[in-house]
Design an enzyme around this catalytic site. Structure first.
Site, short mmCIF file in Angstrom:
data_model
loop_
_atom_site.label_atom_id
_atom_site.label_comp_id
_atom_site.label_asym_id
_atom_site.label_seq_id
_atom_site.Cartn_x
_atom_site.Cartn_y
_atom_site.Cartn_z
N HIS A 6 -2.95 3.35 1.61
CA HIS A 6 -2.66 2.42 2.71
C HIS A 6 -1.58 1.40 2.42
CE1 HIS A 6 -5.43 -0.03 0.31
NE2 HIS A 6 -4.86 -1.08 0.88
C1 UD1 Z 1 -4.82 -5.29 4.48
C2 UD1 Z 1 -4.35 -6.16 3.30
C3 UD1 Z 1 -4.26 -5.32 2.04
C4 UD1 Z 1 -5.58 -4.61 1.77
C5 UD1 Z 1 -6.01 -3.82 2.99
C6 UD1 Z 1 -7.38 -3.25 2.77
C7 UD1 Z 1 -2.77 -8.00 3.83
C8 UD1 Z 1 -1.36 -8.42 3.78
N1 UD1 Z 1 -3.01 -6.68 3.56
O1 UD1 Z 1 -3.84 -4.30 4.70
O2 UD1 Z 1 -3.98 -6.16 0.93
O3 UD1 Z 1 -5.42 -3.76 0.67
O4 UD1 Z 1 -6.07 -4.69 4.13
O5 UD1 Z 1 -7.67 -2.19 3.60
O6 UD1 Z 1 -3.65 -8.78 4.14
N2 UD1 Z 1 -6.04 -1.75 11.91
C9 UD1 Z 1 -6.92 -1.14 12.77
N3 UD1 Z 1 -8.24 -1.50 12.72
C10 UD1 Z 1 -8.73 -2.41 11.85
C11 UD1 Z 1 -7.83 -3.04 10.99
C12 UD1 Z 1 -6.49 -2.69 11.02
O7 UD1 Z 1 -6.55 -0.30 13.58
O8 UD1 Z 1 -9.94 -2.69 11.85
C13 UD1 Z 1 -4.62 -1.37 11.96
C14 UD1 Z 1 -3.82 -2.30 12.83
O9 UD1 Z 1 -2.96 -1.53 13.60
C15 UD1 Z 1 -2.96 -3.09 11.86
C16 UD1 Z 1 -2.88 -2.20 10.64
O10 UD1 Z 1 -4.07 -1.41 10.65
O11 UD1 Z 1 -1.73 -3.42 12.37
C17 UD1 Z 1 -2.78 -2.98 9.36
O12 UD1 Z 1 -3.83 -3.94 9.28
P1 UD1 Z 1 -3.66 -5.29 8.39
O13 UD1 Z 1 -4.95 -5.97 8.22
O14 UD1 Z 1 -2.52 -6.09 8.91
O15 UD1 Z 1 -3.17 -4.74 7.00
P2 UD1 Z 1 -3.75 -3.57 6.12
O16 UD1 Z 1 -2.69 -2.53 5.97
O17 UD1 Z 1 -5.09 -3.15 6.62
N1 UDP Z 2 -13.57 2.04 0.80
C1 UDP Z 2 -14.57 2.50 1.67
N2 UDP Z 2 -14.24 3.48 2.54
C2 UDP Z 2 -13.01 4.07 2.58
C3 UDP Z 2 -12.03 3.60 1.68
C4 UDP Z 2 -12.34 2.57 0.81
O1 UDP Z 2 -15.70 2.02 1.63
O2 UDP Z 2 -12.79 4.96 3.40
C5 UDP Z 2 -13.92 0.92 -0.08
C6 UDP Z 2 -13.73 1.18 -1.55
O3 UDP Z 2 -14.89 0.78 -2.20
C7 UDP Z 2 -12.59 0.26 -1.94
C8 UDP Z 2 -12.66 -0.83 -0.93
O4 UDP Z 2 -13.10 -0.18 0.25
O5 UDP Z 2 -12.72 -0.28 -3.22
C9 UDP Z 2 -11.39 -1.61 -0.80
O6 UDP Z 2 -10.62 -1.17 0.23
P1 UDP Z 2 -9.06 -0.92 0.24
O7 UDP Z 2 -8.69 0.16 -0.67
O8 UDP Z 2 -8.78 -0.78 1.69
O9 UDP Z 2 -8.44 -2.33 -0.23
P2 UDP Z 2 -7.76 -2.83 -1.59
O10 UDP Z 2 -8.80 -2.82 -2.64
O11 UDP Z 2 -6.61 -1.94 -1.91
O12 UDP Z 2 -7.28 -4.20 -1.26
#
Ligand code: UD1
Ligand code: UDP
Length: 353
Positions: free
Chosen positions: A203
């Site tokens: 991601h």
């Molecule tokens: C965010 C964090 C990242 C973390 C990740 C965990 C920041 C800058 N990034 O990235 O560090 O590793 O979460 O997963 O805070 N979206 C949905 N549904 C949701 C949430 C998000 O559809 O419930 C989509 C939205 O279109 C959004 C995109 O995902 O624009 C990105 O979401 P966002 O929270 O901005 O950043 P992540 O890539 O999820």
């Molecule tokens: N995870 C989950 N379901 C998924 C993918 C990830 O439960 O489909 C959990 C997993 O335990 C991971 C945590 O979500 O350590 C953190 O999520 P993510 O990788 O999105 O964030 P990051 O740790 O990179 O910030």
């Protein structure tokens, strides 16, 4: 003592689970749980509250994903209102997401102490929004709780007073220790055999925001000739669709994002995991599962020196890592023992009394 705990994104929920549980054991601590709304889908949010038995948030700010600046600004504004209303002694933030930064800044500007759990991790890659978030939060934090020794060195180099830094272990491992034995039966239900599939998560913007890199990743996955199981993050799904690459997924077993218990069931039995997640590098280390991290760097070096993690960006590096798997002696890092939350709350109580 009144503490506001702030969560917003998937990894935050996992990190807060054991902390809230520990705080609730202390009747003299008043705990308010705030959810910013950064992650909002059932499969990115609610399921973690259920799986990890986290109480419902007391306050939901409802700030959805939008532009990064808008997101940070909206959380700051809404969270400042909460601070003014609740008047906490401290605000506890975890990790490095935008919600972490916004809540810490709003607390600091209102003269409220900031507690940062998972402080000091550095990838030294300032292209990553998380790296900037971490640096800023650590500069304004009053308590910095760290998961590995590298964080201490990083913080000292950045001029942080050593009396504010506490090596307590890893709250993500607290959750893992409590829940990883709980079975959901997903592996059997999916017709998978243990050690017969690779579990993928991806991601990071550096991997999924450009068409060229996504194509490179598909090429690498195809060349592995393995059974690929891939729960797809919403950011990645949207980009795969936007770049018209959905056909490339047909060879794999793709899933919606998984709840914590399903994900752990799959992680602990996979042959290896290929990921760019921060948390999964740590969980794989604890579980002894080989982890190939598709990034140029990691802010969690202990997972490489002690754990099961290998940094790989290209096919050549993956092949080298697969060859090396099992050759290195693995161990569990110091204090990754399920007691980090207890240490944190004990320290806060002792210092605030
Ligand atoms: C965010 C964090 C990242 C973390 C990740 C965990 C920041 C800058 N990034 O990235 O560090 O590793 O979460 O997963 O805070 N979206 C949905 N549904 C949701 C949430 C998000 O559809 O419930 C989509 C939205 O279109 C959004 C995109 O995902 O624009 C990105 O979401 P966002 O929270 O901005 O950043 P992540 O890539 O999820
Ligand atoms: N995870 C989950 N379901 C998924 C993918 C990830 O439960 O489909 C959990 C997993 O335990 C991971 C945590 O979500 O350590 C953190 O999520 P993510 O990788 O999105 O964030 P990051 O740790 O990179 O910030």
């Amino acid at each position: 003592m009144k503490i506001i705990c702030v969560v917003g994104a998937r990894p935050n929920f996992i990190k807060i689970a054991s902390l809230v549980k520990e705080i609730k054991r202390h009747k003299e601590i008043d705990c308010v749980l705030v959810h910013t709304g950064q992650h909002y889908d059932n499969l990115m949010s609610d399921v973690f509250f259920r799986d990890l038995q986290i109480p419902k948030p007391d306050i939901f700010l409802g700030v959805r994903s939008c532009g990064q600046i808008e997101q940070i600004a909206e959380i700051m504004t809404a969270f400042e209102g909460v601070c003014l209303e609740e008047k906490p002694d401290m605000v506890l933030v975890v990790g490095d997401v935008n919600s972490t930064l916004a809540a810490a800044l709003a607390a600091n500007r209102n003269g409220i102490k900031v507690v940062h759990v998972e402080a000091g991790l550095r990838s030294f890659d300032r292209q990553m929004p998380e790296e900037i978030n971490r640096i800023i939060v650590d500069q304004i934090a009053d308590y910095l709780f760290i998961t590995e020794e590298s964080a201490y060195r990083n913080l000292i180099k950045e001029g942080i007073n050593k009396n504010k830094i506490f090596f307590v272990g890893n709250v993500m491992i607290d959750a893992l220790k409590q829940f990883f034995k709980k079975e959901t039966g997903i592996v059997k239900k999916m017709g998978l055999k243990p050690k017969d599939y690779c579990l993928i998560t991806m991601h990071r913007p550096s991997n999924v925001d450009s068409k060229e890199r996504l194509i490179e990743i598909f090429d690498i996955l195809d060349s592995l000739n393995e059974k690929i199981v891939w729960p797809i993050h919403p950011r990645t799904k949207k980009n795969i669709e936007k770049f018209n690459l959905s056909d490339r997924l047909k060879k794999y077993t793709t899933l919606e994002p998984l709840g914590y218990l399903d994900f752990m069931s799959l992680l602990k039995r996979c042959k290896l995991t290929l990921t760019d997640s921060g948390g999964i590098q740590e969980e794989a280390t604890f579980l002894g599962v080989p982890c190939l991290t598709m990034r140029e760097n990691t802010e969690r070096p202990i997972t490489i020196t002690k754990g099961t993690n290998y940094l790989v960006g290209s096919k050549k590096e993956i092949i080298k890592a697969i060859y090396a798997i099992g050759k290195r002696k693995k161990s569990i890092p110091k204090y990754w023992d399920g007691k980090a939350s207890k240490r944190i709350i004990d320290i806060l109580k002792k210092n605030e009394n």
